[in-house]
Design an enzyme around this catalytic site. Structure first.
Site, PDB file in Angstrom:
ATOM      1  N   ASP A 121     -49.711  61.632  10.066  1.00  0.00           N
ATOM      2  CA  ASP A 121     -48.372  61.202   9.677  1.00  0.00           C
ATOM      3  C   ASP A 121     -47.751  62.329   8.868  1.00  0.00           C
ATOM      4  O   ASP A 121     -48.410  62.893   7.983  1.00  0.00           O
ATOM      5  CB  ASP A 121     -48.433  59.956   8.794  1.00  0.00           C
ATOM      6  CG  ASP A 121     -48.769  58.697   9.567  1.00  0.00           C
ATOM      7  OD1 ASP A 121     -49.151  58.812  10.739  1.00  0.00           O
ATOM      8  OD2 ASP A 121     -48.657  57.604   8.990  1.00  0.00           O
TER       9      ASP A 121
ATOM     10  N   HIS B  69     -56.464  62.606  12.896  1.00  0.00           N
ATOM     11  CA  HIS B  69     -57.004  62.059  14.138  1.00  0.00           C
ATOM     12  C   HIS B  69     -56.973  63.118  15.239  1.00  0.00           C
ATOM     13  O   HIS B  69     -56.234  64.103  15.156  1.00  0.00           O
ATOM     14  CB  HIS B  69     -56.208  60.833  14.574  1.00  0.00           C
ATOM     15  CG  HIS B  69     -56.341  59.665  13.645  1.00  0.00           C
ATOM     16  ND1 HIS B  69     -56.913  58.469  14.019  1.00  0.00           N
ATOM     17  CD2 HIS B  69     -55.977  59.508  12.343  1.00  0.00           C
ATOM     18  CE1 HIS B  69     -56.900  57.628  13.006  1.00  0.00           C
ATOM     19  NE2 HIS B  69     -56.325  58.236  11.970  1.00  0.00           N
TER      20      HIS B  69
ATOM     21  N   SER C  28     -50.836  67.408   2.336  1.00  0.00           N
ATOM     22  CA  SER C  28     -51.209  68.769   2.681  1.00  0.00           C
ATOM     23  C   SER C  28     -50.536  69.129   3.995  1.00  0.00           C
ATOM     24  O   SER C  28     -49.512  68.547   4.347  1.00  0.00           O
ATOM     25  CB  SER C  28     -52.729  68.909   2.768  1.00  0.00           C
ATOM     26  OG  SER C  28     -53.097  70.270   2.799  1.00  0.00           O
TER      27      SER C  28
END
Length: 438
Positions: free
Chosen positions: A173, A273, A387
């Site tokens: 995200d 992911h 990050s």
């Protein structure tokens, strides 16, 4: 029985400072200390100093975020694109022990919070950084620390994965900062307008990207040096059932190399992911600086992503080379790999002298040549806070145009990004697609 004589208290030499009973003292007890009588009912509790420090740091981060958000809004309203301009603050950051500070912050993050305070703290964080607590897999009371809350998993179905086999999905995200295609060996990735860094520096000198770049460049150079061959009608074939002209490039598709840079805000979901079905063949850990990665840092610190601590996962998917670089930042020195739990980042023994970190730590996953197979959407890593993730990958590049009678025509990339710089994206959403070829 022995008797003890009780002496009256001597008068104080400073009457104004003398101890006097307060008629309402029972109404002004510290909220964190219970009396002996109430202790039997409620229990004694003293707020740990580490928890207080955590709350102070939370307030500082919230204030900084509000200030930076306001600056971003003002620049967008004026239509100003950020440009690279180093300043004194960027130079000063190199003098600070950011790695040690990040380890200290990590220790504070691991402090177990009182159960009754957890919902209030986590809800305050969610309001400050726009987190969606409805997606959390567990009740807020069950996250013992801020670290456990930040790397929380989500409810099943919160991030549906695009099932199209001809697409790559976002691994995180976040906000899309940069994206594009790398053309030729030594191609640069733009950090911000006015400054770029090389993909080779980001991924490492031993990266398999070099071979992919040289192969792609050699193929493109050969085609450009023999334009007549690509236009010759001897390459065409005719379908009897449905007359149609086919170009040879459609039968032998090229591969292009693309990149996408995504920034995770502190309030974003912090797990990484897999963007595709692929084999992770090697891992490369670079022990570097831990500069911040907010908008100001991106436009003021040279080689920000190259100098910061990062973990690079590299391997192969059905279309060729693919790599994911998870880049640490201030207070985010710890990068956790779910496929290699024993990996430790931001180690106290790591040394950085004269801006030159120690050589990267490489590991080739077994079985050699195959590595670890991961499916699209599978969890592979996680950050403590916000990050940046950089993806570099090969994708199909073919000719969509048909050559005209005069030999002219247009050539476009078969792979197209579904997103643009500045977009918000979530795990599982497509970042690019390409068409199927018969």
């Amino acid at each position: 029985m022995r008797r003890f004589r009780v002496w009256p208290p001597s008068p104080s030499p400073w009457p104004l400072l003398a101890s006097r009973p307060c008629p309402h003292s029972h109404h002004h007890r510290s909220p964190f200390h219970a009396s002996a009588n109430s202790g039997a009912r409620q229990g004694n509790f003293i707020l740990p100093g580490a928890t207080a420090a955590t709350l102070v740091m939370f307030g500082i981060l919230h204030a900084r975020r509000m200030y930076e958000d306001q600056k971003v809004v003002e620049r967008k309203e004026k239509g100003i694109e950020p440009e690279f301009s180093p300043d004194f603050k960027a130079s000063f950051l190199r003098l600070l022990p950011l790695r040690s500070m990040s380890r200290l912050w990590g220790s504070l993050m691991e402090v177990e919070l009182p159960v009754f305070m957890r919902p209030a703290i986590y809800k305050a964080w969610a309001r400050a950084f726009h987190s969606n607590l409805q997606e959390a897999a567990m009740p807020l009371e069950e996250y013992p620390s801020l670290q456990a809350f930040f790397i929380r998993s989500l409810k099943e179905g919160s991030r549906p994965i695009d099932a199209d086999p001809n697409c790559l999905v976002s691994p995180v995200d976040g906000k899309v900062l940069r994206l594009g295609e790398l053309r030729g060996p030594g191609t640069m990735i733009e950090q911000v307008k006015g400054f770029s860094y090389s993909a080779a520096s980001l991924l490492g000198a031993s990266s398999s990207l070099h071979g992919a770049e040289e192969e792609d460049f050699s193929r493109e150079h050969t085609e450009q040096s023999n334009p007549a061959d690509s236009n010759a009608k001897s390459w065409w074939r005719v379908s009897v059932a449905k007359p149609k002209l086919w170009d040879q490039t459609l039968l032998s598709p090229k591969k292009g190399i693309f990149y996408c840079v995504i920034y995770l805000h502190p309030g974003d979901y912090h797990r990484v992911h897999s963007p595709v079905d692929w084999n992770i063949i090697k891992r490369r850990h670079f022990s570097g600086h831990l500069f911040p990665q907010n908008e100001r840092a991106v436009r003021t610190i040279r080689n920000l992503y190259v100098e910061n601590e990062r973990v690079v996962l590299e391997g192969q998917w059905k279309e060729g080379f693919v790599a994911i670089a998870a880049i640490g930042a201030t207070n985010v020195g710890s990068i956790k790999l779910y496929i290699e739990p024993e990996l430790r980042t931001n180690r106290a023994g790591s040394k950085i002298l004269n801006s030159q970190p120690e050589p990267p730590d490489d590991r080739v996953y077994e079985p050699v040549g195959t590595g670890v197979m991961v499916k699209k959407g599978e969890e592979i890593a996680g950050f403590k806070m916000g990050s940046t993730v950089v993806m570099v990958f090969e994708a199909p590049v073919v000719s969509k145009a048909r050559w005209r009678e005069d030999g002219s025509g247009t050539v476009t990339s078969d792979f197209d990004f579904c997103i643009k710089a500045g977009d918000r994206i979530r795990v599982g959403e497509a970042i690019g697609r390409w068409t199927s070829r018969e």
